[in-house]
Design an enzyme around this catalytic site. Structure first.
Site, PDB file in Angstrom:
ATOM      1  CB  SER A  75      -0.959  -0.040   1.195  1.00  0.00           C
ATOM      2  OG  SER A  75      -1.915   0.988   1.130  1.00  0.00           O
ATOM      3  CG  HIS A 103      -6.444  -0.313  -0.331  1.00  0.00           C
ATOM      4  ND1 HIS A 103      -5.671   0.266  -1.327  1.00  0.00           N
ATOM      5  CD2 HIS A 103      -5.686  -0.306   0.791  1.00  0.00           C
ATOM      6  CE1 HIS A 103      -4.491   0.587  -0.820  1.00  0.00           C
ATOM      7  NE2 HIS A 103      -4.475   0.253   0.457  1.00  0.00           N
TER       8      HIS A 103
END
Length: 407
Positions: A184, A309
């Site tokens: 990420s 996300h």
């Protein structure tokens, strides 16, 4: 154990499954299918492929139509060189952690090395506050906030690179690295290490310009994600003990009981037995209530600002796009594996598009690590706070060689 439980993207359990198991091509122009937006009713994504799945959940549109956004192959665009790393053959990898790896006390070791300490000084000027003081002294609640933890991990991870460089044989290790990626947030760190943000792509000495431009983006990313989380009630939960198909079925069952603004989806594919689900609070509560009936070992609510996300982060995309548009991005000097599609990209404009959409797309970390291992990766290094990534890699392959480099 405790250092992993609070992590927003991973939870270690004693019996988690352990089997979660370059060469450069021509830079000739080729035809790449850019993602184009199509609309599908109630579409959620599995981990069946590493294709880009840009999913919009819980649409905030005035119509509240319950239509979700996915990516389909659209108009063909001709790019030059995005396939540069298509046939990469990894032997040595740098892996960078994401949000949740932070811990009070990180950064102390870096102060013993001027090159590493200098990164914190540069960061203070860019951020407008003393990031080192928060890293080393806390309080924990402040360090854990999205707007603080993201730049803190970015700086500390690159400081770890400098600590490695200074040790005996360290530069040789850095020179040998032929692929990098990050979980990420860590993707930005990987791009900085690979010189993608630098104004001059000078091999292995790119950190100054690349560090500063990358930190500017990370600062904005953290702020934009926090603001998006504040705009709607959302959450994340780790589901432990199920494979991805079962977790998807669990999400489908939960979604049958909530309205469109509370839908959930798998947001982070870590490894078999460990997946993070994001969505509206009511949807997350439904996942927690139903998990045992699907034979999940446990669920753990994650201490994060919101549903990372997923489409709940959609408000952050336009801000990232604007910032990326004004940032010079260069072709990385080594492959950097994207969280969105588990593939390396060389074209700067493609990298920008992927980074903007990363915050709304499921993280394909499981596919990334499996691919690296299947391609023959010999050794990897986790650089930065914590040992989250090492835990994932070891569960996917007990014999994998990985070393932690802290700061």
């Amino acid at each position: 154990m405790q250092s992993l439980i609070h992590h927003p993207l991973i939870l270690r359990t004693p019996s988690s499954s352990s089997h979660c198991t370059h060469s450069l091509t021509s830079t000739m122009a080729f035809s790449l299918a850019f993602p184009s937006i199509s609309l599908q009713k109630h579409t959620f994504f599995n981990n069946g492929s590493a294709s880009a799945s840009f999913t919009k959940l819980g649409s905030r549109s005035s119509a509240r139509s319950g239509v979700f956004m996915s990516v389909s192959v659209g108009k063909q665009h001709t790019l030059v060189g995005d396939a540069l790393f298509a046939d990469y053959e990894p032997t040595s990898a740098f892996l960078f952690p994401g949000q949740g790896a932070q811990a009070v006390g990180m950064g102390k070791e870096a102060q013993s090395l001027p090159a590493a300490a200098e990164l914190y000084k540069k960061a203070n000027n860019i951020l407008g506050f003393d990031i080192l003081e928060i890293c080393t002294s806390g309080p924990k609640e402040k360090l854990d906030s999205t707007v603080i933890s993201q730049p803190a991990i970015y700086v500390t991870s690159l400081a770890a690179v400098e600590l490695l460089r200074a040790r005996d044989g360290g530069q040789q290790i850095i020179d040998s690295v032929d692929v990098t990626c990050g979980l990420s947030l860590g993707e930005y760190t990987a791009l900085a290490f690979a010189g993608a943000f630098s104004k001059q792509a000078i091999k292995f000495r790119m950190l100054t310009a690349s560090f500063e431009d990358g930190l500017q983006l990370v600062k904005l990313r953290g702020e934009a994600m926090q603001d998006a989380a504040d705009a709607a009630k959302s959450a994340m939960v780790s589901v432990i003990g199920l494979d991805s198909d079962k977790v998807q079925q669990l999400c489908d069952a939960a979604n049958q009981e909530v309205d469109e603004d509370n839908k959930v989806q798998i947001a982070n594919y870590l490894c078999t037995g460990n997946y993070a689900v994001s969505g509206g609070v009511k949807g997350i509560e439904a996942v927690e209530a139903k998990a045992k009936s699907f034979k999940a070992r446990m669920t753990v609510r994650l201490a994060v600002a919101g549903a990372f996300h997923t489409g709940f982060m959609e408000p952050a995309v336009s801000r990232l796009e604007a910032a990326l548009a004004s940032t010079q991005i260069r072709t990385p000097r080594i492959p950097v594996i994207s969280n969105v599609d588990a593939q390396p990209h060389a074209d700067p404009e493609t990298i920008k598009k992927i980074l903007a959409r990363q915050v709304t797309s499921p993280v394909q970390w499981e596919t990334t690590v499996k691919t690296l291992l299947s391609k023959g990766l010999k050794k990897s290094y986790e650089l930065g706070p914590g040992k989250v990534i090492a835990g994932i890699v070891k569960r996917m392959n007990k014999t994998a060689e990985i070393e932690n480099i802290g700061a």
